[in-house]
Motif scaffolding. Structure first.
Motif, short mmCIF file in Angstrom:
data_model
loop_
_atom_site.label_atom_id
_atom_site.label_comp_id
_atom_site.label_asym_id
_atom_site.label_seq_id
_atom_site.Cartn_x
_atom_site.Cartn_y
_atom_site.Cartn_z
N CYS A 1 0.88 -1.17 -0.03
CA CYS A 1 0.02 0.14 -0.15
C CYS A 1 0.96 1.20 0.05
O CYS A 1 0.30 2.25 -0.09
N ASN B 1 2.89 0.25 -4.33
CA ASN B 1 2.12 -0.04 -5.19
C ASN B 1 0.55 0.18 -4.95
O ASN B 1 -0.37 -0.67 -5.02
N PRO B 2 -0.03 1.30 -4.36
CA PRO B 2 -1.25 1.33 -3.81
C PRO B 2 -2.25 1.47 -4.72
O PRO B 2 -2.21 2.03 -5.83
N ARG B 3 -3.61 0.94 -4.43
CA ARG B 3 -4.86 1.10 -5.03
C ARG B 3 -5.41 2.50 -4.54
O ARG B 3 -6.43 2.11 -3.55
N GLY B 4 -5.29 3.42 -5.01
CA GLY B 4 -5.82 4.71 -4.39
C GLY B 4 -4.86 5.42 -3.56
O GLY B 4 -3.60 5.39 -3.93
N LYS B 5 -5.15 6.27 -2.55
CA LYS B 5 -4.18 6.99 -1.63
C LYS B 5 -3.34 5.99 -1.00
O LYS B 5 -3.63 5.13 -0.37
N ARG C 1 -8.17 -1.18 3.54
CA ARG C 1 -7.31 -0.99 2.30
C ARG C 1 -7.80 -2.32 1.46
O ARG C 1 -7.91 -3.30 1.88
N ARG C 2 -8.22 -1.71 0.07
CA ARG C 2 -8.46 -2.62 -0.72
C ARG C 2 -7.63 -3.72 -1.21
O ARG C 2 -7.59 -4.68 -1.90
N GLU C 3 -6.14 -3.29 -0.90
CA GLU C 3 -5.22 -4.14 -1.34
C GLU C 3 -5.22 -5.63 -0.60
O GLU C 3 -4.70 -6.63 -1.07
#
Length: 204
Positions: free
Chosen positions: A18, A21-25, A108-110
């Motif tokens: 996160c 290689n974050p998905r979002g902020k 977090r979506r990750e």
């Protein structure tokens, strides 16, 4: 040779996806994954994500929400933090930060797509899952859950009747912000909590 579960936990605690290689902020702080897993625990507490106090201490549910959850479960703090009794796996391992209103962001979506199924595969002995909040209920119940947490928790008897393995018992989040919900839904304490305590005592 290191056990596969220990290897997986080591990978999780070193996770930086996160940040890298974050998905979002990206996270607003250094990652500190919080998870408890073992090959002995028969009960899994599937939560949402750590808050600020848990981020600081590294202990899951180390806050007032945890005090309420332990009260619901009828267990002591010592029992709760015994990994031979309880695995504690949130849908997001790190504190996700705050939204513009000062509330905790969703998990977090990750995390869950990368780690959750792998952890469950390493704990086939789990007999009972306490799905705390909407994100854990979405993962463990999928299309069987209701349109809201209230509707899902209301259906708890049907999940037990299904004899699915592991059994899944949906719970609202024990946050003190949900005190009004508890007053509005007295059936939760009168009908569900005695069953929760019974099922836990049968497995610890």
């Amino acid at each position: 040779m290191e056990d596969a579960l220990e290897t997986l936990l080591r990978e999780i605690r070193a996770c930086r996806i996160c940040i890298e290689n974050p998905r979002g902020k990206p996270l607003p702080h250094e990652p500190r994954p919080v998870v408890v897993a073992s090959r002995a625990a028969r009960i899994l507490i599937a939560g949402q994500a750590p808050g600020t106090r848990v981020h600081a201490s590294g202990l899951p549910f180390d806050d007032r929400s945890g005090d309420r959850l332990r009260g619901w479960m009828g267990v002591s703090r010592v029992e709760f933090y015994n990994p031979d009794k309880f695995a504690i796996v949130p849908m997001g391992f790190c504190f996700p930060g705050y939204d513009d209103k000062g509330s905790d962001l969703p998990p977090r979506r990750e995390c869950a797509p990368i780690w959750y199924a792998r952890l469950m595969a390493e704990m086939p002995q789990i007999e009972l899952v306490l799905a705390v909040g909407q994100y854990a209920q979405a993962w463990h119940l999928g299309r069987n859950r209701g349109a809201s947490v209230t509707e899902t928790v209301l259906q708890w008897r049907s999940f037990f009747a299904s004899q699915r393995k592991p059994l899944v018992l949906p719970l609202p989040h024990p946050s003190w912000r949900n005190t009004a919900w508890l007053k509005k839904n007295p059936w939760f304490e009168k009908e569900l909590l005695p069953v929760l305590k019974r099922e836990i005592q049968a497995r610890i």
